[in-house]
Design an enzyme around this catalytic site. Structure first.
Site, PDB file in Angstrom:
ATOM      1  N   GLY A  13       0.821  -1.205   0.000  1.00  0.00           N
ATOM      2  CA  GLY A  13       0.000   0.000   0.000  1.00  0.00           C
ATOM      3  C   GLY A  13       0.857   1.257   0.000  1.00  0.00           C
ATOM      4  O   GLY A  13       0.346   2.379  -0.066  1.00  0.00           O
TER       5      GLY A  13
ATOM      6  N   GLY B 227      12.778  -2.449   1.318  1.00  0.00           N
ATOM      7  CA  GLY B 227      12.187  -2.984   0.089  1.00  0.00           C
ATOM      8  C   GLY B 227      12.668  -2.280  -1.163  1.00  0.00           C
ATOM      9  O   GLY B 227      13.277  -2.907  -2.047  1.00  0.00           O
TER      10      GLY B 227
ATOM     11  N   PRO C 219       7.968  11.793  -5.156  1.00  0.00           N
ATOM     12  CA  PRO C 219       7.637  12.741  -4.085  1.00  0.00           C
ATOM     13  C   PRO C 219       6.227  12.561  -3.526  1.00  0.00           C
ATOM     14  O   PRO C 219       5.989  12.882  -2.363  1.00  0.00           O
ATOM     15  CB  PRO C 219       7.772  14.105  -4.771  1.00  0.00           C
ATOM     16  CG  PRO C 219       8.640  13.874  -5.960  1.00  0.00           C
ATOM     17  CD  PRO C 219       8.391  12.458  -6.397  1.00  0.00           C
TER      18      PRO C 219
ATOM     19  N   THR D 291       4.329   9.523  -3.312  1.00  0.00           N
ATOM     20  CA  THR D 291       4.199   8.351  -2.438  1.00  0.00           C
ATOM     21  C   THR D 291       5.138   8.483  -1.227  1.00  0.00           C
ATOM     22  O   THR D 291       4.810   8.026  -0.138  1.00  0.00           O
ATOM     23  CB  THR D 291       4.489   7.057  -3.215  1.00  0.00           C
ATOM     24  OG1 THR D 291       5.774   7.152  -3.836  1.00  0.00           O
ATOM     25  CG2 THR D 291       3.442   6.819  -4.287  1.00  0.00           C
TER      26      THR D 291
ATOM     27  N   GLN E 203       4.196   8.313   2.790  1.00  0.00           N
ATOM     28  CA  GLN E 203       4.856   7.457   3.776  1.00  0.00           C
ATOM     29  C   GLN E 203       5.262   8.249   5.009  1.00  0.00           C
ATOM     30  O   GLN E 203       5.071   7.829   6.137  1.00  0.00           O
ATOM     31  CB  GLN E 203       6.105   6.827   3.163  1.00  0.00           C
ATOM     32  CG  GLN E 203       5.822   5.600   2.346  1.00  0.00           C
ATOM     33  CD  GLN E 203       5.070   4.595   3.161  1.00  0.00           C
ATOM     34  OE1 GLN E 203       5.614   4.004   4.083  1.00  0.00           O
ATOM     35  NE2 GLN E 203       3.823   4.410   2.868  1.00  0.00           N
TER      36      GLN E 203
ATOM     37  N   GLU F 231       9.827   3.883   7.621  1.00  0.00           N
ATOM     38  CA  GLU F 231       9.714   3.848   9.079  1.00  0.00           C
ATOM     39  C   GLU F 231      10.164   5.116   9.796  1.00  0.00           C
ATOM     40  O   GLU F 231       9.703   5.407  10.898  1.00  0.00           O
ATOM     41  CB  GLU F 231      10.464   2.619   9.607  1.00  0.00           C
ATOM     42  CG  GLU F 231       9.636   1.385   9.345  1.00  0.00           C
ATOM     43  CD  GLU F 231      10.424   0.087   9.301  1.00  0.00           C
ATOM     44  OE1 GLU F 231      10.333  -0.653  10.274  1.00  0.00           O
ATOM     45  OE2 GLU F 231      11.084  -0.191   8.300  1.00  0.00           O
TER      46      GLU F 231
END
Ligand code: MOS
Length: 690
Positions: free
Chosen positions: A462, A504, A584, A586, A590, A657
């Site tokens: 996602g 990833g 930029p 996506t 996050q 993260e």
């Protein structure tokens, strides 16, 4: 490599499928099935420790649409039962309240649920140990991520004893639960000795290679497919009990597919969570704020069923200069559900403790919190002595200060009352390691019309990884993104590592880039349709000898109502150095999501444990509070212009993260600036300010 698509916004390549409802999630693959599936419903234990004496299925089996009840007496046997979290329905032992003890299979989901209500599970209850407070702790072999449990540099005790400024406090974070929108779910089909699993997972290859040996079948007899995933936050990084339960059910049903969706309530016991952490932090400093002695002793909670050790003290090893330093991890193994990964394991609770402590040091020494952090910048990685690659923390702090309007901030706490609201501002640093996992492979096949098929068994949970991998492939091949047909999320595709540890895009993108380079070398600019190249990225590049981390600075404005203690965060800003930002749009999502989750941790999230049975009683999203729209004010993300070609050929580092790291500390540092009340336990609820 030349960035043409990278660095620009590309709309999500799967956006249309998602918003039109055509994207098929784990239990929506009926089109691929040639038979109506059976529906599963999990039954879980009510005692924390004991045995299943008897599963009385007679009433349930009398239901016309209930097909079977599987329990430890009749479920298919596993070849390997070493992993007690995954070896479900194999024996009568109960290791925590909420453990899978039976599985109902029925023609409809309603009948499965009704069947579950009709089953009577008789349990023998033994004495359980479920509270971290007062529990005996031990030193594990290693912390999550393979980190050493203990480090010791210099002479901490002596340096501490003679430090002119000394602060020693305990900081704590509560049990927190990942809870993505889509719960864990899977459709499983066992046919001709092979298992196909349409799973909601962060790692298709990881699930297959974990389940296959336990099931006693060859790895190539397990295929895992996960085209769309409704979020993960780490809880889908490793397979958990429900995946094995549905695999066993499919084996039992032999030929007929089985669907299983974990309920929201079961998500609080069966799919991992962040444990409570307790951080004992001591900082000894000179009057000018320079740290001379730093100790972070972390105590966490694990499960007797399976060990998990949150690496809470790890960031204290590299974050600031200190000649004398000690870190340690201890855990207590309890009769509770098995903890696992939750967004930024280690950094999230560890940096909460360290960054509040830094604010306390700023207050104690009368030094501006930004200046204090600048004075404690290490020249090299304090743990390894290696140079930092692209450590731009100070620039993040300074850029943030500028945007946020830090200058002129009152030095003293409790200085600004606007109407009925105490107003304060706070700052905290953020960090996250740049991870690259070796062993990823990619395949590129030339198609007609100068188009390319690019495939890799990665997943997009996602976050937008499908879109950024198209951009990376396009730039690596020197073509337009529209010329790339990307296939992901299937173990039939080349091997890929987990969508976790913010690794990833780094790891998969490197494999795609190296394969594209090899493809061009093999086949040139205008290859014949059908030619292909597959390569495995073993290591990129030789980064040994460098400390690779991302950095950031989080700024918060916090308001606390002087009469009710209500706490509000009207402004939150994160400024990051994360290497090249590939997309930029996506990327921003996050980081905004990470900040929001940090805000949620600061103010709301807390699993309340039943002291008798150890389970979490706040096991739904009505009682386990997360930030909602009304809680989020002016939320802003910026990043520095960065290209980090030491970390990856794309110049990027991970971004999944770091947004949650330091955020809760910034908010509570601002709350302390507003009110003079120091909060060292998450979350900060209204009562602590009264
Ligand atoms: Mo993340 S907690 O490594 O999926």
């Amino acid at each position: 490599m030349e960035a043409r698509s990278m660095g620009t916004v590309l709309d999500r390549v799967d956006g249309r499928e998602k918003v039109t409802g055509r994207a098929a999630y784990a239990v929506e693959h009926d089109g691929a099935l040639d038979q109506a599936p059976l529906h599963g419903w999990l039954l879980t234990s009510t005692t924390a420790k004991g045995r299943v004496l008897r599963v009385d299925a007679s009433d349930a089996l009398a239901h016309p649409e209930v097909v079977a009840i599987l329990d430890h007496t009749n479920a298919p046997r596993l070849a390997d039962t070493e992993d007690h979290e995954l070896a479900v329905l194999q024996d009568d032992r109960i290791g925590f309240r909420g453990q899978i003890v039976a599985l109902v299979l029925a023609e409809t989901i309603e009948a499965a649920r009704e069947g579950a209500r009709l089953v009577r599970v008789h349990e023998e209850v033994a004495g359980a140990e479920v509270r971290l407070e007062g529990a005996e702790t031990y030193t594990p072999e290693a912390a999550n991520g393979g980190f050493e449990t203990d480090t010791d540099q210099g002479d901490l005790d002596t340096a501490w004893a003679s430090a002119p400024v000394r602060l020693k406090h305990t900081y704590a974070t509560p049990p927190e639960f990942n809870n993505p929108m889509e719960p864990h779910a899977a459709t499983a089909l066992w046919r001709d000795g092979s298992l196909t699993l349409w799973d909601s997972t962060q790692a298709v290859h990881g699930v297959a290679s974990t389940l296959a040996p336990m099931l006693g079948i060859d790895r190539d007899r397990v295929r895992v497919i996960a085209p769309y995933i409704g979020g993960g936050f780490g809880c889908k990084g490793l397979p958990h009990g429900p995946e094995m339960a549905v695999a066993l059910a499919a084996r039992w049903a032999d030929g007929r597919p089985v669907k299983l969706a974990v309920t929201r309530q079961q998500m609080f016991g069966l799919t991992g969570y962040r444990t409570r952490t307790v951080s004992h932090l001591s900082i000894g400093a000179e009057p000018d704020g320079r740290i001379v002695a730093l100790e972070h002793a972390a105590v966490g909670q694990s499960s007797k069923v399976k060990e998990f050790v949150e690496q809470t003290a790890v960031p204290a090893r590299m974050m600031y200069a200190a000649p004398h330093r000690r870190t340690s991890h201890r855990v207590a193994a309890l009769d509770v559900a098995v903890p696992s990964w939750m967004r930024a394991p280690g950094e999230m609770p560890g940096m909460f403790a360290l960054e509040v402590a830094m604010d306390e040091l700023a207050e104690a020494t009368g030094i501006d919190p930004i200046e204090l952090r600048e004075r404690n910048e290490p020249e090299v990685d304090p743990e390894t002595g290696n140079p930092f690659n692209n450590r731009r923390l100070v620039e993040c702090l300074q850029r943030g200060a500028e945007i946020f309007g830090w200058e002129g901030r009152p030095t003293e706490p409790r200085a600004t009352l606007e109407g009925e609201w105490w107003v304060g501002t706070g700052v905290a640093s953020a960090t996250y390691p740049s991870s690259f996992f070796p062993g990823n492979a990619a395949r590129i096949v030339a198609l007609d019309d100068d188009r390319y098929a690019v495939s890799i068994g990665a997943v997009d949970i996602g976050t937008g990884s499908r879109t950024v991998l198209v951009q990376i492939a396009a730039d690596a091949l020197g073509v337009d993104p529209a010329a790339v047909d990307l296939a992901i999320a299937d173990t039939d595709l080349p091997k890929a590592t987990v969508a976790g540890g913010s690794s990833g895009t780094n790891s998969w993108g490197t494999a795609i880039t190296q394969t594209a380079q090899q493809f061009r070398a093999d086949h040139g600019e205008h290859p014949d349709p059908g030619v292909e190249t597959t390569t495995t990225a073993e290591a990129y590049p030789d980064t040994a000898g460098h400390a690779l981390h991302s950095f950031g600075a989080v700024f918060a404005e916090t308001r606390v109502h002087r009469l009710t203690g209500e706490i509000r965060v009207p402004r939150l800003l994160g400024v990051y150095s994360v290497g090249r930002v590939i997309n930029p749009m996506t990327a921003r999502s996050q980081l905004l999501g990470g900040l929001t989750m940090g805000l949620s941790a600061a103010l709301f999230e807390e699993g309340y444990q039943d002291p008798r049975f150890g389970h979490v009683v706040t096991q739904d999203l009505a009682s386990y509070h997360v930030a909602s729209h009304a809680d989020v004010g002016d939320l802003r993300v910026e990043w520095l212009d960065d290209v980090d070609e030491l970390s990856t050929p794309m110049g990027s580092r991970g971004i999944g993260e770091i947004g949650i790291v330091g955020t809760a500390a910034a908010i509570l540092n601002a709350a302390s600036h507003a009110t003079g009340v120091r909060v060292r336990d998450l979350p900060a609820t209204a009562d602590v300010f009264l």
